[in-house]
Each structure stands twice: as structure tokens, then as C-alpha cells.
Motif scaffolding. Structure first.
Motif, PDB file in Angstrom:
ATOM      1  N   PHE A  31       0.881  -1.183  -0.011  1.00 55.06           N
ATOM      2  CA  PHE A  31       0.051  -0.067  -0.078  1.00 55.06           C
ATOM      3  C   PHE A  31       0.810   1.354   0.034  1.00 55.06           C
ATOM      4  CE2 PHE A  31      -2.688  -3.275   2.028  1.00 55.06           C
ATOM      5  CZ  PHE A  31      -3.561  -3.239   1.082  1.00 55.06           C
ATOM      6  N   GLN A  32       2.231   1.211   0.339  1.00 52.82           N
ATOM      7  CA  GLN A  32       3.219   2.370   0.203  1.00 52.82           C
ATOM      8  C   GLN A  32       3.707   2.437  -1.189  1.00 52.82           C
ATOM      9  OE1 GLN A  32       5.975   1.239   2.979  1.00 52.82           O
ATOM     10  NE2 GLN A  32       4.827   1.918   4.757  1.00 52.82           N
ATOM     11  N   LEU A  33       3.113   1.711  -2.165  1.00 50.61           N
ATOM     12  CA  LEU A  33       3.726   1.688  -3.528  1.00 50.61           C
ATOM     13  C   LEU A  33       2.907   3.018  -4.237  1.00 50.61           C
ATOM     14  CD1 LEU A  33       3.395  -1.848  -4.996  1.00 50.61           C
ATOM     15  CD2 LEU A  33       5.441  -0.538  -4.793  1.00 50.61           C
ATOM     16  N   PRO A  34       3.412   3.583  -5.121  1.00 45.94           N
ATOM     17  CA  PRO A  34       2.684   4.406  -6.192  1.00 45.94           C
ATOM     18  C   PRO A  34       1.366   3.867  -6.579  1.00 45.94           C
ATOM     19  CG  PRO A  34       4.947   4.468  -6.913  1.00 45.94           C
ATOM     20  CD  PRO A  34       4.816   3.310  -5.928  1.00 45.94           C
ATOM     21  N   ARG A  35       0.402   5.027  -6.724  1.00 42.09           N
ATOM     22  CA  ARG A  35      -0.825   4.599  -7.139  1.00 42.09           C
ATOM     23  C   ARG A  35      -1.091   3.666  -8.236  1.00 42.09           C
ATOM     24  NH1 ARG A  35      -4.708   3.993  -3.977  1.00 42.09           N
ATOM     25  NH2 ARG A  35      -6.054   5.853  -3.647  1.00 42.09           N
ATOM     26  N   LYS A  36      -0.204   4.023  -9.200  1.00 40.39           N
ATOM     27  CA  LYS A  36      -0.226   3.344 -10.512  1.00 40.39           C
ATOM     28  C   LYS A  36       0.104   1.707 -10.380  1.00 40.39           C
ATOM     29  CE  LYS A  36       4.177   4.352 -12.610  1.00 40.39           C
ATOM     30  NZ  LYS A  36       4.735   5.138 -13.835  1.00 40.39           N
ATOM     31  N   TYR A  37       0.779   1.324  -9.264  1.00 35.60           N
ATOM     32  CA  TYR A  37       1.346   0.175  -9.061  1.00 35.60           C
ATOM     33  C   TYR A  37       0.503  -0.756  -7.960  1.00 35.60           C
ATOM     34  CZ  TYR A  37       5.587   1.492 -11.538  1.00 35.60           C
ATOM     35  OH  TYR A  37       6.542   2.186 -12.392  1.00 35.60           O
ATOM     36  N   GLN A  38      -0.394   0.043  -7.464  1.00 33.96           N
ATOM     37  CA  GLN A  38      -1.464  -0.757  -6.435  1.00 33.96           C
ATOM     38  C   GLN A  38      -2.591  -1.629  -7.207  1.00 33.96           C
ATOM     39  OE1 GLN A  38      -2.829   2.270  -3.424  1.00 33.96           O
ATOM     40  NE2 GLN A  38      -0.753   2.492  -2.762  1.00 33.96           N
ATOM     41  N   TYR A  39      -3.006  -2.242  -6.468  1.00 33.35           N
ATOM     42  CA  TYR A  39      -4.275  -3.064  -7.279  1.00 33.35           C
ATOM     43  C   TYR A  39      -5.570  -2.186  -7.116  1.00 33.35           C
ATOM     44  CZ  TYR A  39      -1.808  -7.552  -6.197  1.00 33.35           C
ATOM     45  OH  TYR A  39      -0.912  -8.371  -6.384  1.00 33.35           O
ATOM     46  N   LYS A  40      -6.026  -2.268  -8.257  1.00 32.76           N
ATOM     47  CA  LYS A  40      -7.310  -1.354  -8.417  1.00 32.76           C
ATOM     48  C   LYS A  40      -8.518  -2.060  -7.713  1.00 32.76           C
ATOM     49  CE  LYS A  40      -5.770   0.729 -12.524  1.00 32.76           C
ATOM     50  NZ  LYS A  40      -4.126   0.419 -12.118  1.00 32.76           N
ATOM     51  N   PRO A  41      -9.435  -1.404  -6.891  1.00 30.90           N
ATOM     52  CA  PRO A  41     -10.671  -1.945  -6.366  1.00 30.90           C
ATOM     53  C   PRO A  41     -11.498  -2.438  -7.358  1.00 30.90           C
ATOM     54  CG  PRO A  41     -10.763   0.378  -6.299  1.00 30.90           C
ATOM     55  CD  PRO A  41      -9.427  -0.017  -6.861  1.00 30.90           C
ATOM     56  N   ILE A  42     -11.933  -3.805  -6.752  1.00 28.12           N
ATOM     57  CA  ILE A  42     -12.925  -4.439  -7.642  1.00 28.12           C
ATOM     58  C   ILE A  42     -14.409  -3.814  -7.508  1.00 28.12           C
ATOM     59  CG2 ILE A  42     -14.180  -6.917  -8.048  1.00 28.12           C
ATOM     60  CD1 ILE A  42     -11.420  -7.915  -6.997  1.00 28.12           C
ATOM     61  N   ASP A  43     -15.248  -3.666  -8.567  1.00 26.38           N
ATOM     62  CA  ASP A  43     -16.419  -3.038  -8.299  1.00 26.38           C
ATOM     63  C   ASP A  43     -17.386  -4.061  -8.381  1.00 26.38           C
ATOM     64  OD1 ASP A  43     -16.244  -3.871 -11.093  1.00 26.38           O
ATOM     65  OD2 ASP A  43     -17.265  -2.216 -11.833  1.00 26.38           O
ATOM     66  N   GLU A  44     -18.667  -3.785  -8.166  1.00 25.07           N
ATOM     67  CA  GLU A  44     -19.830  -4.761  -7.697  1.00 25.07           C
ATOM     68  C   GLU A  44     -20.049  -5.788  -8.979  1.00 25.07           C
ATOM     69  OE1 GLU A  44     -21.697  -5.578  -5.023  1.00 25.07           O
ATOM     70  OE2 GLU A  44     -20.331  -4.132  -4.022  1.00 25.07           O
ATOM     71  N   ALA A  45     -20.227  -4.927 -10.279  1.00 24.42           N
ATOM     72  CA  ALA A  45     -20.427  -5.771 -11.428  1.00 24.42           C
ATOM     73  C   ALA A  45     -19.345  -6.823 -11.699  1.00 24.42           C
ATOM     74  CB  ALA A  45     -20.444  -4.976 -12.623  1.00 24.42           C
ATOM     75  N   GLU A  46     -17.879  -6.595 -11.404  1.00 25.08           N
ATOM     76  CA  GLU A  46     -16.983  -7.551 -11.445  1.00 25.08           C
ATOM     77  C   GLU A  46     -16.950  -8.734 -10.673  1.00 25.08           C
ATOM     78  OE1 GLU A  46     -12.178  -7.468 -12.075  1.00 25.08           O
ATOM     79  OE2 GLU A  46     -13.182  -5.734 -11.559  1.00 25.08           O
ATOM     80  N   MET A  47     -17.466  -8.379  -9.474  1.00 22.91           N
ATOM     81  CA  MET A  47     -17.456  -9.323  -8.291  1.00 22.91           C
ATOM     82  C   MET A  47     -18.705 -10.440  -8.497  1.00 22.91           C
ATOM     83  SD  MET A  47     -17.068  -7.530  -4.584  1.00 22.91           S
ATOM     84  CE  MET A  47     -17.286  -5.983  -4.562  1.00 22.91           C
ATOM     85  N   ASP A  48     -19.810  -9.872  -8.885  1.00 22.86           N
ATOM     86  CA  ASP A  48     -20.938 -10.602  -9.437  1.00 22.86           C
ATOM     87  C   ASP A  48     -20.415 -11.596 -10.725  1.00 22.86           C
ATOM     88  OD1 ASP A  48     -22.535  -9.614  -7.757  1.00 22.86           O
ATOM     89  OD2 ASP A  48     -23.404  -8.176  -9.205  1.00 22.86           O
ATOM     90  N   ALA A  49     -19.696 -11.025 -11.494  1.00 16.44           N
ATOM     91  CA  ALA A  49     -19.232 -11.966 -12.738  1.00 16.44           C
ATOM     92  C   ALA A  49     -17.998 -13.023 -12.177  1.00 16.44           C
ATOM     93  CB  ALA A  49     -18.430 -11.153 -13.706  1.00 16.44           C
ATOM     94  N   ILE A  50     -17.469 -12.658 -11.267  1.00 15.31           N
ATOM     95  CA  ILE A  50     -16.596 -13.897 -10.590  1.00 15.31           C
ATOM     96  C   ILE A  50     -17.292 -14.765  -9.875  1.00 15.31           C
ATOM     97  CG2 ILE A  50     -14.610 -14.078  -8.908  1.00 15.31           C
ATOM     98  CD1 ILE A  50     -13.754 -11.155  -9.484  1.00 15.31           C
ATOM     99  N   ASN A  51     -18.321 -14.146  -9.088  1.00 13.47           N
ATOM    100  CA  ASN A  51     -19.190 -15.311  -8.267  1.00 13.47           C
ATOM    101  C   ASN A  51     -20.100 -16.112  -9.049  1.00 13.47           C
ATOM    102  OD1 ASN A  51     -17.926 -14.190  -5.762  1.00 13.47           O
ATOM    103  ND2 ASN A  51     -19.543 -12.761  -5.522  1.00 13.47           N
ATOM    104  N   ASN A  52     -20.296 -15.765 -10.274  1.00 14.13           N
ATOM    105  CA  ASN A  52     -21.305 -16.389 -11.403  1.00 14.13           C
ATOM    106  C   ASN A  52     -20.364 -17.401 -12.206  1.00 14.13           C
ATOM    107  OD1 ASN A  52     -23.478 -15.413 -10.048  1.00 14.13           O
ATOM    108  ND2 ASN A  52     -23.647 -13.715 -11.554  1.00 14.13           N
ATOM    109  N   GLY A  53     -19.041 -17.294 -12.039  1.00 13.93           N
ATOM    110  CA  GLY A  53     -18.200 -18.409 -12.916  1.00 13.93           C
ATOM    111  C   GLY A  53     -18.138 -17.488 -14.288  1.00 13.93           C
ATOM    112  N   GLY A  54     -18.031 -16.154 -14.185  1.00 15.60           N
ATOM    113  CA  GLY A  54     -17.645 -15.395 -15.496  1.00 15.60           C
ATOM    114  C   GLY A  54     -18.821 -15.151 -16.305  1.00 15.60           C
ATOM    115  N   ALA A  55     -19.919 -15.968 -16.073  1.00 13.11           N
ATOM    116  CA  ALA A  55     -21.103 -15.743 -16.552  1.00 13.11           C
ATOM    117  C   ALA A  55     -22.117 -14.473 -16.261  1.00 13.11           C
ATOM    118  CB  ALA A  55     -22.103 -16.710 -16.565  1.00 13.11           C
ATOM    119  N   ILE A  56     -22.437 -13.539 -16.871  1.00  9.61           N
ATOM    120  CA  ILE A  56     -23.194 -12.315 -16.358  1.00  9.61           C
ATOM    121  C   ILE A  56     -24.538 -12.490 -16.739  1.00  9.61           C
ATOM    122  CG2 ILE A  56     -23.355  -9.747 -16.772  1.00  9.61           C
ATOM    123  CD1 ILE A  56     -20.684  -9.606 -17.541  1.00  9.61           C
TER     124      ILE A  56
END
Length: 128
Positions: free
Chosen positions: A103-128
Motif C-alpha cells: 500500500f506504500q507503492l505509487p498509485r499506478k502500481y497498487q491493485y485497483k478496487p473491484i466493483d460490484e459488477a466484476e464481483m458478480d461476474a467472478i461469483n457467477n463463474g464469468g457468466a453475467i
């Protein structure tokens, strides 16, 4: 037998196809003139395969020492206390350029937060 098993019971057919036959290969090897053998460019002193200076496999193996399994003795076992771990890592300060957390890395090297739509896609096995 079950009818499907009968259909699957076929003669093994190798996937590799060789050109020619074994008898032709033996004839080619017999007709080769081995007197024209040249040394490999990486060899030293112009050593030829099969010459008197080459060692046979028996000669090499006769000089080889047998393999011995030696038990590992931990030299620090006498110093170990019952509560200590196997490895002792003393604490040290950070050197210049080292970070304590990602978390002390510059912003461009940090992980980007996951939004709700992406979480739903992951939980559904990639199917939207």
C-alpha cells in the motif's frame, strides 16, 4: 462386452510415423564410411569419437565414487530452546528504496478496487 466398449476396442495405432523401414536404416549405417569422421569443432586436440584417447563407459564408471547418504546434523540444535522456531530472523530496519507494505507503492502500481459488477461476474463463474 458392452457395445460401446466393443467400438472403443481397436488396435493401438502409434501417432509417430517413421519414413522408411528398419532394414533400410541398417543398410545405410553399414555402408557409411567411418574413415571420414571429422572432430567436432568444440573438441580439444582434435579428439575423434572411438579413438584410443576416448574413455569407454566402463573406464568412466570404474573411477566414479559410490553415492553415500549422509545424515543431516543441525549444528544449532543444541542452542535451540523449546519455544524457538526452526529459523531465526532478526529484525532489521528498512533500507532506502524498500517498502513495508504494497500500500506504500505509487498509485499506478497498487491493485485497483473491484466493483460490484466484476464481483458478480467472478461469483457467477464469468457468466453475467
Amino acid at each position: 462386452m458392452i457395445p460401446t466398449a466393443v467400438k472403443l476396442a481397436t488396435l493401438h495405432k502409434p501417432l509417430i510415423k517413421f519414413v522408411g523401414n528398419r532394414a533400410a536404416l541398417v543398410e545405410i549405417l553399414k555402408s557409411h564410411d567411418y574413415s571420414q569422421v571429422k572432430p567436432h569443432p568444440c573438441t580439444f586436440d582434435g579428439l575423434l569419437p572411438g579413438s584410443k584417447d576416448c574413455l569407454s563407459v566402463d573406464q568412466v564408471l570404474s573411477k566414479q565414487l559410490p553415492f553415500k547418504v549422509v545424515p543431516y546434523i543441525n549444528k544449532n540444535a543444541a542452542q535451540a530452546v523449546a519455544g524457538d522456531s526452526k529459523y531465526n530472523f532478526p529484525p532489521r530496519g528498512l533500507k532506502p528504496g524498500e517498502l513495508e507494505s504494497i500500500f506504500q507503492l505509487p498509485r499506478k502500481y497498487q491493485y485497483k478496487p473491484i466493483d460490484e459488477a466484476e464481483m458478480d461476474a467472478i461469483n457467477n463463474g464469468g457468466a453475467i
